[in-house]
Motif scaffolding. Sequence first.
Motif, mmCIF file in Angstrom:
data_model
loop_
_atom_site.group_PDB
_atom_site.id
_atom_site.type_symbol
_atom_site.label_atom_id
_atom_site.label_comp_id
_atom_site.label_asym_id
_atom_site.label_seq_id
_atom_site.Cartn_x
_atom_site.Cartn_y
_atom_site.Cartn_z
ATOM 1 N N SER A 33 1.472 15.015 -6.391
ATOM 2 C CA SER A 33 1.894 15.444 -5.057
ATOM 3 C C SER A 33 2.794 16.685 -5.075
ATOM 4 O O SER A 33 3.882 16.687 -4.502
ATOM 5 N N ASP A 34 2.306 17.756 -5.713
ATOM 6 C CA ASP A 34 3.034 19.008 -5.688
ATOM 7 C C ASP A 34 2.244 20.036 -4.865
ATOM 8 O O ASP A 34 1.290 19.679 -4.165
ATOM 9 N N LEU A 35 2.615 21.298 -4.946
ATOM 10 C CA LEU A 35 1.987 22.328 -4.123
ATOM 11 C C LEU A 35 0.519 22.551 -4.474
ATOM 12 O O LEU A 35 -0.236 23.100 -3.660
ATOM 13 N N GLN A 36 0.114 22.141 -5.664
ATOM 14 C CA GLN A 36 -1.273 22.334 -6.090
ATOM 15 C C GLN A 36 -2.153 21.115 -5.824
ATOM 16 O O GLN A 36 -3.369 21.180 -5.984
ATOM 17 N N TYR A 78 0.828 -1.198 0.000
ATOM 18 C CA TYR A 78 0.000 0.000 0.000
ATOM 19 C C TYR A 78 0.865 1.252 0.000
ATOM 20 O O TYR A 78 2.040 1.240 0.356
ATOM 21 N N GLN A 79 0.229 2.351 -0.438
ATOM 22 C CA GLN A 79 0.892 3.648 -0.547
ATOM 23 C C GLN A 79 -0.043 4.711 0.015
ATOM 24 O O GLN A 79 -1.261 4.631 -0.172
ATOM 25 N N THR A 80 0.505 5.693 0.732
ATOM 26 C CA THR A 80 -0.334 6.752 1.283
ATOM 27 C C THR A 80 0.184 8.122 0.864
ATOM 28 O O THR A 80 1.392 8.322 0.660
ATOM 29 N N TYR A 81 -0.745 9.059 0.750
ATOM 30 C CA TYR A 81 -0.447 10.449 0.421
ATOM 31 C C TYR A 81 -1.224 11.309 1.416
ATOM 32 O O TYR A 81 -2.453 11.348 1.383
ATOM 33 N N ASP A 82 -0.515 11.989 2.306
ATOM 34 C CA ASP A 82 -1.143 12.697 3.414
ATOM 35 C C ASP A 82 -1.348 14.172 3.069
ATOM 36 O O ASP A 82 -0.388 14.890 2.775
ATOM 37 N N PHE A 83 -2.615 14.616 3.103
ATOM 38 C CA PHE A 83 -2.941 16.005 2.810
ATOM 39 C C PHE A 83 -3.641 16.667 4.001
ATOM 40 O O PHE A 83 -4.490 17.545 3.821
ATOM 41 N N ASN A 84 -3.310 16.240 5.193
ATOM 42 C CA ASN A 84 -3.804 16.819 6.455
ATOM 43 C C ASN A 84 -5.299 16.606 6.653
ATOM 44 O O ASN A 84 -5.696 15.842 7.524
ATOM 45 N N ASP A 85 -6.152 17.313 5.908
ATOM 46 C CA ASP A 85 -7.598 17.158 6.080
ATOM 47 C C ASP A 85 -8.073 15.773 5.661
ATOM 48 O O ASP A 85 -9.104 15.300 6.122
ATOM 49 N N PHE A 86 -7.347 15.169 4.756
ATOM 50 C CA PHE A 86 -7.681 13.816 4.324
ATOM 51 C C PHE A 86 -6.415 13.111 3.850
ATOM 52 O O PHE A 86 -5.391 13.741 3.570
ATOM 53 N N LEU A 87 -6.519 11.800 3.780
ATOM 54 C CA LEU A 87 -5.386 10.982 3.361
ATOM 55 C C LEU A 87 -5.826 10.059 2.236
ATOM 56 O O LEU A 87 -6.839 9.363 2.355
ATOM 57 N N VAL A 88 -5.097 10.098 1.131
ATOM 58 C CA VAL A 88 -5.369 9.220 0.000
ATOM 59 C C VAL A 88 -4.475 7.988 0.135
ATOM 60 O O VAL A 88 -3.263 8.112 0.346
ATOM 61 N N GLY A 89 -5.072 6.821 0.046
ATOM 62 C CA GLY A 89 -4.300 5.582 0.131
ATOM 63 C C GLY A 89 -4.637 4.649 -1.007
ATOM 64 O O GLY A 89 -5.758 4.676 -1.537
ATOM 65 N N THR A 90 -3.685 3.858 -1.420
ATOM 66 C CA THR A 90 -3.950 2.793 -2.399
ATOM 67 C C THR A 90 -3.520 1.469 -1.792
ATOM 68 O O THR A 90 -2.484 1.390 -1.127
ATOM 69 N N THR A 91 -4.339 0.459 -1.977
ATOM 70 C CA THR A 91 -3.995 -0.889 -1.516
ATOM 71 C C THR A 91 -4.018 -1.821 -2.717
ATOM 72 O O THR A 91 -4.890 -1.699 -3.583
ATOM 73 N N LYS A 92 -3.064 -2.739 -2.747
ATOM 74 C CA LYS A 92 -2.960 -3.610 -3.922
ATOM 75 C C LYS A 92 -2.663 -5.044 -3.510
ATOM 76 O O LYS A 92 -1.796 -5.298 -2.662
ATOM 77 N N TYR A 93 -3.410 -5.959 -4.097
ATOM 78 C CA TYR A 93 -3.189 -7.394 -3.936
ATOM 79 C C TYR A 93 -2.778 -7.935 -5.301
ATOM 80 O O TYR A 93 -3.600 -8.115 -6.184
ATOM 81 N N GLU A 94 -1.476 -8.153 -5.480
ATOM 82 C CA GLU A 94 -0.963 -8.598 -6.781
ATOM 83 C C GLU A 94 -1.304 -10.055 -7.060
ATOM 84 O O GLU A 94 -1.662 -10.425 -8.179
ATOM 85 N N ASN A 95 -1.188 -10.895 -6.026
ATOM 86 C CA ASN A 95 -1.373 -12.335 -6.185
ATOM 87 C C ASN A 95 -2.295 -12.864 -5.091
ATOM 88 O O ASN A 95 -2.498 -12.210 -4.065
ATOM 89 N N PRO A 96 -2.868 -14.058 -5.325
ATOM 90 C CA PRO A 96 -3.736 -14.641 -4.288
ATOM 91 C C PRO A 96 -3.030 -14.684 -2.932
ATOM 92 O O PRO A 96 -1.887 -15.121 -2.827
ATOM 93 N N THR A 97 -3.700 -14.195 -1.924
ATOM 94 C CA THR A 97 -3.150 -14.178 -0.582
ATOM 95 C C THR A 97 -4.296 -14.317 0.408
ATOM 96 O O THR A 97 -5.439 -13.968 0.106
ATOM 97 N N GLU A 98 -4.019 -14.823 1.574
ATOM 98 C CA GLU A 98 -5.073 -15.043 2.565
ATOM 99 C C GLU A 98 -5.591 -13.700 3.077
ATOM 100 O O GLU A 98 -4.833 -12.851 3.534
#
Length: 264
Positions: free
Chosen positions: A133-136, A13-33
């Motif tokens: 993820s720049d100033l804008q 997973y990857q996160t991008y923190d913008f204080n008021d909210f946080l954008v995250g991505t989660t990824k399952y590439e292969n079968p996993t429990e």
Amino acid sequence: MILKRGHYLAPSYQTYDFNDFLVGTTKYENPTETGVWHSHEKPVISFVLYGSNNEYRKGKEIERSGGAINYYHSHELHKNIYTKFPSKHISLEIDDTFLTKYGLTEASIELAVTKNHDARFTFIKLLNEAEISDLQSYNSIEMLFVAFLENSLNSKDDLLFPQWMLSVRDLLNDRWDENISLKELAEDVNVHPTTISKNFRTYFQCTLGEYSRKLKIDRSLDLLKSKQYSLTEIAYMCGFSDQSHFTRVFKSISGYLPKEYAKV
């Protein structure tokens, strides 16, 4: 298990923190429990970018596939069992500061998510801005999310749609790969073209042309991920006159170039 802000169960997973909210991505590439009961510290909107999983929540089992969007209250217990790989989700964790700034409640966020039928490109654009993820980026993501909420909360429920507008929607979706003229559309649903033009944005929050282009680009997403076709082939399969036209429209709607999206 309660997951703290910016933490997920996915192996990647990857996160991008913008204080008021946080954008995250989660990824399952292969079968996993999977299938651990958990909740989140913050309210979360979860969007399925691609892949599939079965969700268990409130005593129900729901299949979630590409394009599905769900809202979770803070500390709301649920679990997900992934069934199609790779699978990738976009998450938006919302802080109280954002709710206070716009006079929103968790209930209003939940209602907006429940009513929205066109979240895919909002969240793809949101991810694109997070990756830049720049100033804008904060302003851009905030504007995208606020517009998403306003459009959802102001949209009409299906029960309020006149029958002829439902017929217009069904016809556009059934013939998504064609370029149907306003005149032809009006004749098919037996309504004057002016009536469609005046009322379309009220029900769909966009123009007829924008809606048709979104349908075409939406169909191209899975084709790009399959990596079985060239961009030229995908352009023609999705009703575009050429690859350059397809690329321009894809960029304007998603924020990505087609080749960039294929790598997301």
